[in-house]
Design a protein around this motif. Structure first.
Motif, PDB file in Angstrom:
ATOM      1  N   GLU A 172       3.971 -15.601  -4.264  1.00 48.74           N
ATOM      2  CA  GLU A 172       2.608 -15.849  -3.409  1.00 48.74           C
ATOM      3  C   GLU A 172       3.116 -14.445  -2.168  1.00 48.74           C
ATOM      4  OE1 GLU A 172      -0.233 -16.842  -3.498  1.00 48.74           O
ATOM      5  OE2 GLU A 172      -0.005 -18.682  -4.520  1.00 48.74           O
ATOM      6  N   ILE A 173       4.194 -14.749  -1.582  1.00 51.21           N
ATOM      7  CA  ILE A 173       4.309 -13.722  -0.375  1.00 51.21           C
ATOM      8  C   ILE A 173       4.547 -12.096  -0.925  1.00 51.21           C
ATOM      9  CG2 ILE A 173       5.943 -13.015   1.221  1.00 51.21           C
ATOM     10  CD1 ILE A 173       6.937 -15.926   1.470  1.00 51.21           C
ATOM     11  N   GLN A 174       5.135 -11.962  -2.120  1.00 46.01           N
ATOM     12  CA  GLN A 174       5.167 -10.639  -2.665  1.00 46.01           C
ATOM     13  C   GLN A 174       3.741 -10.205  -2.889  1.00 46.01           C
ATOM     14  OE1 GLN A 174       8.286  -9.765  -5.438  1.00 46.01           O
ATOM     15  NE2 GLN A 174       6.944  -8.445  -6.857  1.00 46.01           N
ATOM     16  N   ASP A 175       2.705 -10.829  -3.437  1.00 47.86           N
ATOM     17  CA  ASP A 175       1.466 -10.569  -3.681  1.00 47.86           C
ATOM     18  C   ASP A 175       0.540 -10.160  -2.607  1.00 47.86           C
ATOM     19  OD1 ASP A 175      -0.557 -10.526  -5.975  1.00 47.86           O
ATOM     20  OD2 ASP A 175      -1.776 -11.689  -4.392  1.00 47.86           O
ATOM     21  N   THR A 176       1.131 -10.391  -1.457  1.00 49.50           N
ATOM     22  CA  THR A 176       0.359 -10.021  -0.069  1.00 49.50           C
ATOM     23  C   THR A 176       0.931  -8.409   0.431  1.00 49.50           C
ATOM     24  OG1 THR A 176       1.756 -11.143   1.201  1.00 49.50           O
ATOM     25  CG2 THR A 176      -0.010 -12.362   0.396  1.00 49.50           C
ATOM     26  N   LEU A 177       2.144  -7.893  -0.245  1.00 46.34           N
ATOM     27  CA  LEU A 177       2.728  -6.919   0.554  1.00 46.34           C
ATOM     28  C   LEU A 177       2.076  -5.571   0.085  1.00 46.34           C
ATOM     29  CD1 LEU A 177       6.640  -7.509  -0.492  1.00 46.34           C
ATOM     30  CD2 LEU A 177       5.077  -8.086   1.832  1.00 46.34           C
ATOM     31  N   LYS A 178       1.924  -4.645   0.912  1.00 43.48           N
ATOM     32  CA  LYS A 178       1.166  -3.433   0.787  1.00 43.48           C
ATOM     33  C   LYS A 178       1.997  -2.669   0.032  1.00 43.48           C
ATOM     34  CE  LYS A 178      -1.827  -3.481   4.817  1.00 43.48           C
ATOM     35  NZ  LYS A 178      -2.183  -2.926   6.026  1.00 43.48           N
ATOM     36  N   THR A 179       1.502  -1.459  -0.896  1.00 45.82           N
ATOM     37  CA  THR A 179       2.471  -0.629  -1.482  1.00 45.82           C
ATOM     38  C   THR A 179       1.684   0.811  -1.095  1.00 45.82           C
ATOM     39  OG1 THR A 179       0.954  -0.710  -3.530  1.00 45.82           O
ATOM     40  CG2 THR A 179       3.037  -2.194  -3.558  1.00 45.82           C
ATOM     41  N   PRO A 180       2.644   1.774  -1.303  1.00 47.09           N
ATOM     42  CA  PRO A 180       4.075   1.751  -1.433  1.00 47.09           C
ATOM     43  C   PRO A 180       4.673   1.502  -0.216  1.00 47.09           C
ATOM     44  CG  PRO A 180       3.469   4.152  -1.154  1.00 47.09           C
ATOM     45  CD  PRO A 180       2.103   3.272  -1.114  1.00 47.09           C
TER      46      PRO A 180
END
Length: 391
Positions: A172-180
């Motif tokens: 869930e946390i990873q899904d909210t991270l911006k890329t790159p």
């Protein structure tokens, strides 16, 4: 910083990552969401314990350290539940992005206070710093039986495992991270720093706490009243815990809300009760979308966690049981299974064998931790009357 999306579907991501069979997929999802529910119960118990500690601290300050100051934690659990019913109606966390900052500041504050008080206590003269073997086995007033000591050691493993419960919302946390940069690289670095910092800090507090109180160290340094003064500082630390857990409860509950509401919405696509929203203006927040289905179901969720917490308000035992339940499957077994499947690691290769050994050891830790916590709950229930016992 954790910024929640409106409809984060952890379950869908999990199915893509864990393509090891429908049975394992179902077991992982079931373990995931029951663990999140149980964590919400644990947070309710912990928050009420800190609120009771504030009230008792004021009582001790007014009437002396030897005063009984027995207080029921039921009203405080209900109060916490009422606040959670209100906060649960917020559809997502876009509007309260500052939640992670507040939680981090609160966590650092009460942990630092506990560490500082422990160091001060440890350097006081004239008190025992404990023994290498811990509590003695025997028949003296401060001794315990061999079986009791073994059970308490097992329970302590569950308490340690609970400290790493973040694995339940890792994706869930990873899904909210911006890329790159790529999400997985950012998450790997963040996890390494977070786990290392947490381990160092918790180990330091544990060692300092034992140096301060020896064999009589309380299960919770800030609520077990090893410290009585300065009472205002202890009250502030416990208030920080409460504020932290008000937000943490939502962080662990929102994934359950999102998945269930998405599932029921797809099954009843034309239901007005489920899909129609009503906009309300809330002071200091703005426009709030209120949905009758969300109001009823999320209130029922909070009610269930509050009632269960009131039935089993045993801090260390409940925390240990939750930690034991989620540690092996969510922190070790399923991540290892995903890794083996994705990397195509050959069965019975050296890496495969070591990963299985890691999983087996972790399973044994979860089993003995669960047994110790269940035994602790059983012993607590001998002296506890639901909804009546005061602390």
């Amino acid at each position: 910083m954790i910024i929640w999306h409106s409809h984060v579907l952890f379950f869908a991501q999990l199915m893509m990552m864990l393509s090891t069979g429908p049975t394992q997929q179902w077991l992982c999802a079931f373990t995931q969401y029951t663990n999140l529910w149980a964590t919400a119960v644990g947070y309710t118990v912990t928050a009420s314990t800190s609120m009771v500690a504030i009230k008792r601290s004021d009582c001790f300050h007014s009437n002396g350290d030897n005063s009984p100051c027995h207080i029921s934690n039921n009203p405080y659990m209900i109060t916490f539940g009422v606040f959670q019913i209100i906060f649960s109606q917020i559809p997502d966390f876009h509007r309260i992005w500052w939640l992670s900052i507040v939680a981090a500041v609160m966590s650092l504050s009460y942990s630092s206070i506990g560490l500082g008080l422990g160091i001060g206590k440890a350097f006081e003269s004239g008190h025992s710093h404990g023994t290498i073997g811990g509590i003695s086995i025997g028949h003296g007033p401060d001794d315990v039986s061999r079986a009791t000591k073994v059970w308490q050691v097992f329970q302590a493993l569950g308490n340690i495992a609970f400290a790493y419960s973040f694995s339940a919302i890792l994706i869930e946390i990873q899904d909210t991270l911006k890329t790159p940069p790529p999400e997985n690289k950012t998450m790997k670095r963040a996890t390494l720093i977070g786990v290392s910092t947490t381990t160092f800090f918790y180990m330091t507090i544990g060692c300092v706490g034992y140096a301060a109180f020896g064999n009589n160290a309380p299960g919770n340094l800030l609520t077990g009243f090893g410290f009585y003064n300065p009472y205002w500082l202890i009250n502030f630390a416990n208030a920080c815990i409460v504020v932290h857990l008000v937000g943490a409860y939502q962080v662990f509950s929102q994934p359950i809300f999102a998945v269930f509401e998405s599932w029921i919405g797809k099954r009843r696509p034309h239901s007005r009760f489920i899909h129609n929203d009503h906009v309300m203006n809330v002071p200091f927040y703005g426009a709030l979308s209120v949905n009758l289905f969300r109001l009823v179901w999320r209130t029922a969720f909070v009610f269930s966690t509050t009632i269960f917490a009131m039935l089993f308000p045993f801090f260390n035992d409940i925390v240990g049981l939750i930690g034991a339940y989620g540690f092996w499957p969510l922190t070790v077994y399923f991540p290892v299974a995903m890794y083996i499947h994705q990397q195509n690691i050959r069965r019975w290769s050296t890496k495969w064998v070591w990963l299985q050994i890691l999983s087996l050891i972790s399973l044994l830790v979860s089993i003995v931790a669960a047994l110790g916590s269940v035994e602790g709950i059983y012993q607590d229930l001998k002296h506890y009357t639901p909804f009546k016992t005061k602390y």
